[in-house]
Design a protein around this motif. Structure first.
Motif, short mmCIF file in Angstrom:
data_model
loop_
_atom_site.label_atom_id
_atom_site.label_comp_id
_atom_site.label_asym_id
_atom_site.label_seq_id
_atom_site.Cartn_x
_atom_site.Cartn_y
_atom_site.Cartn_z
N THR A 175 28.18 -15.07 -26.26
CA THR A 175 28.75 -16.24 -26.94
C THR A 175 28.01 -17.49 -26.49
N SER A 176 28.08 -18.52 -27.32
CA SER A 176 27.34 -19.76 -27.03
C SER A 176 28.17 -20.96 -27.46
N SER A 177 28.08 -22.03 -26.66
CA SER A 177 28.77 -23.27 -27.00
C SER A 177 28.21 -24.41 -26.16
N SER A 178 28.24 -25.60 -26.73
CA SER A 178 27.85 -26.78 -25.96
C SER A 178 28.97 -27.20 -25.02
N THR A 179 30.16 -26.65 -25.25
CA THR A 179 31.31 -26.93 -24.38
C THR A 179 31.37 -25.87 -23.29
N GLN A 180 31.12 -26.27 -22.08
CA GLN A 180 31.04 -25.33 -20.97
C GLN A 180 32.34 -24.56 -20.77
N SER A 181 33.48 -25.24 -20.95
CA SER A 181 34.77 -24.60 -20.67
C SER A 181 35.04 -23.42 -21.60
N VAL A 213 32.81 -21.27 -22.90
CA VAL A 213 32.02 -20.13 -22.44
C VAL A 213 32.57 -19.61 -21.12
N GLU A 214 32.97 -20.51 -20.25
CA GLU A 214 33.54 -20.08 -18.97
C GLU A 214 34.85 -19.32 -19.18
N ALA A 215 35.61 -19.69 -20.22
CA ALA A 215 36.85 -18.96 -20.54
C ALA A 215 36.52 -17.53 -20.97
N ASP A 216 35.43 -17.36 -21.72
CA ASP A 216 35.01 -16.00 -22.12
C ASP A 216 34.61 -15.18 -20.90
N ILE A 217 33.90 -15.81 -19.97
CA ILE A 217 33.48 -15.13 -18.75
C ILE A 217 34.70 -14.73 -17.92
N ALA A 218 35.66 -15.65 -17.80
CA ALA A 218 36.85 -15.39 -16.99
C ALA A 218 37.67 -14.24 -17.58
N PHE A 219 37.81 -14.22 -18.91
CA PHE A 219 38.57 -13.14 -19.52
C PHE A 219 37.86 -11.80 -19.31
N ALA A 220 36.54 -11.77 -19.48
CA ALA A 220 35.79 -10.53 -19.31
C ALA A 220 35.96 -9.98 -17.90
N LYS A 221 35.86 -10.83 -16.91
CA LYS A 221 36.00 -10.38 -15.52
C LYS A 221 37.41 -9.84 -15.27
N TYR A 231 25.72 -23.61 -23.10
CA TYR A 231 25.99 -22.49 -22.20
C TYR A 231 26.14 -21.20 -23.02
N ARG A 232 25.83 -20.10 -22.34
CA ARG A 232 25.97 -18.79 -22.99
C ARG A 232 26.60 -17.79 -22.03
N SER A 233 27.40 -16.90 -22.62
CA SER A 233 27.92 -15.75 -21.86
C SER A 233 27.14 -14.52 -22.29
N HIS A 234 26.93 -13.61 -21.35
CA HIS A 234 26.20 -12.36 -21.62
C HIS A 234 27.01 -11.24 -20.97
N SER A 252 37.14 -9.28 -29.22
CA SER A 252 38.29 -9.77 -29.98
C SER A 252 39.01 -10.92 -29.30
N ASN A 253 38.59 -11.28 -28.07
CA ASN A 253 39.28 -12.34 -27.33
C ASN A 253 38.39 -13.51 -26.94
N VAL A 254 37.12 -13.49 -27.33
CA VAL A 254 36.24 -14.59 -26.95
C VAL A 254 36.59 -15.85 -27.74
N LYS A 255 36.32 -17.01 -27.13
CA LYS A 255 36.65 -18.30 -27.73
C LYS A 255 35.42 -18.97 -28.36
N ALA A 256 34.28 -18.84 -27.68
CA ALA A 256 33.06 -19.48 -28.18
C ALA A 256 32.45 -18.66 -29.31
N GLU A 257 31.48 -19.24 -29.98
CA GLU A 257 30.85 -18.58 -31.12
C GLU A 257 29.97 -17.42 -30.65
N GLN A 258 30.09 -16.28 -31.33
CA GLN A 258 29.29 -15.12 -30.97
C GLN A 258 27.85 -15.28 -31.46
N VAL A 259 26.91 -14.86 -30.62
CA VAL A 259 25.48 -14.97 -30.93
C VAL A 259 25.03 -13.74 -31.70
#
Length: 343
Positions: free
Chosen positions: A159-165, A167-175, A220-223, A109-116
């Motif tokens: 999540t996936s996006s051509s904008t690295q920031s 996907v990195e925001a999704d990773i940072a929130f998850a951590k 980039y992708r987050s997993h 519910s908090n990710v920014k990039a598009e969900q795969v």
């Protein structure tokens, strides 16, 4: 003096005696009617005389009854010792238990990039529709077992996006969120050969997670994947009889660092027989994993057959229960041709 006329007086008396007196007849009906008319008057008079007495008696009775009830109520409610009302402790709502699913739902519910879009399960990973890894969970050894395994159920998001920031925001929130819920980072690795920029394992006694950032030609992708420790136990329970058969019958079985995936169990074409396939490996081996084959015969016990990385030879299936359990499955003959196991 003149003497009284006695003859005249005597004659008058005689006339009276000889006079006939007529008595009128008595009307019996009139007498009865007169009697009946006079009776109610007497009754009403009697009743009117007794009514004040009845009212007086009733008033005395009601007064006595009221006094009795008043005394009973007074003794029951005013003379008894006062009791304190029980103190009811305020009920606080129970916190929602933290599970792998609740963690992933919050992250989703908090990710920014598009969900795969998610595809099928593959061992400790779940794939995307384009057959890439969507998310993974650690291989984990449940308490009380000597082998590691995968969970029966896992949850995750990619999540996936051509904008690295993004996907990195999704990773940072998850951590940050996993750490806020009591999970700790166990280790962080990098695998450039598999395009893994960074991978971190998070865990506590109840949950196992992997947070991974990867780079692909499209961006980039987050997993982010998590599983409950209890789900690993469910898999281990199913594998326990197979693990025991492996340790008993396999040549040079792996004791330390053995991992076993979920068992794929199928009924044989021969009634009363079953076969099982389990992905197996060793954390200390660099040769990769292998596929362990098991069968259940007429004795209803699991038996180890063979570990292989390719289609087994037909000679690998001895006559008897093994061939009946694997009847119709592919095998290679002495010339390398693929045929089917003949029971």
């Amino acid at each position: 003096m003149q003497e009284p006329n006695n003859d005249r007086f005597s004659k008058e008396i005689q006339d009276v005696e000889n006079t006939e007196v007529t008595v009128p007849p008595v009307d019996e009906h009139a007498s009865a009617e007169t009697t009946s008319k006079s009776t109610p008057a007497f009754t009403k008079k009697a009743r009117s005389q007794s009514r004040p007495v009845f009212v007086l008696i009733l008033a005395i009775f009601m007064t006595a009854l009221g006094a009795f009830v008043g005394i009973v109520v007074y003794k029951a409610y005013f003379e008894r010792p006062a009791t304190e009302a029980p103190v009811v402790a305020p009920q606080t709502p129970k916190p929602t238990p933290i599970t792998a699913k609740t963690l992933i739902d919050k992250i989703k519910s908090n990710v920014k990039a598009e969900q795969v879009e998610i595809g099928e399960r593959a061992g400790a990973s779940t794939l995307t529709k384009d057959k890439l890894v969507a998310y993974s969970v650690p291989i984990y050894k449940p308490s009380g077992y000597t082998f590691s395994t995968v969970p029966a159920e896992m949850f995750g998001v990619s999540t996936s996006s051509s904008t690295q920031s993004l996907v990195e925001a999704d990773i940072a929130f998850a951590k940050q969120y996993l750490e806020s819920k009591g999970l700790k980072a166990d280790k962080t690795t990098t695998d450039t050969q598999n395009n893994i920029v960074q991978e971190t394992v998070y865990s506590n006694d109840n949950i196992q997670c992997i947070v991974r950032l990867s780079h692909h030609s499209t961006g980039y992708r987050s997993h982010i994947g998590c599983a409950d420790a209890s789900s690993y136990v469910n898999t281990a329970k199913q594998l326990k009889p197979l693990h025991e058969a492996y340790l008993t019958s396999a040549q040079n079985p792996i004791h330390d660092g053995l991992s076993m995936g979920s068992a794929i169990i199928e009924n044989s074409s021969v009634a009363g027989y079953k076969r099982a396939e389990v992905s197996m490996g060793s954390a200390n081996s660099k040769t990769g994993g292998f596929k362990g084959l098991f069968y259940q015969g007429s004795d209803k016990k699991w038996h180890w057959l063979i570990g292989t990385q390719s289609i087994p030879t037909c000679a690998s299936y001895p006559e008897g229960d093994a061939r009946k359990a694997f009847a119709g499955q592919p095998c290679t003959d002495t010339n390398g041709n693929q045929i089917k196991v003949n029971p």
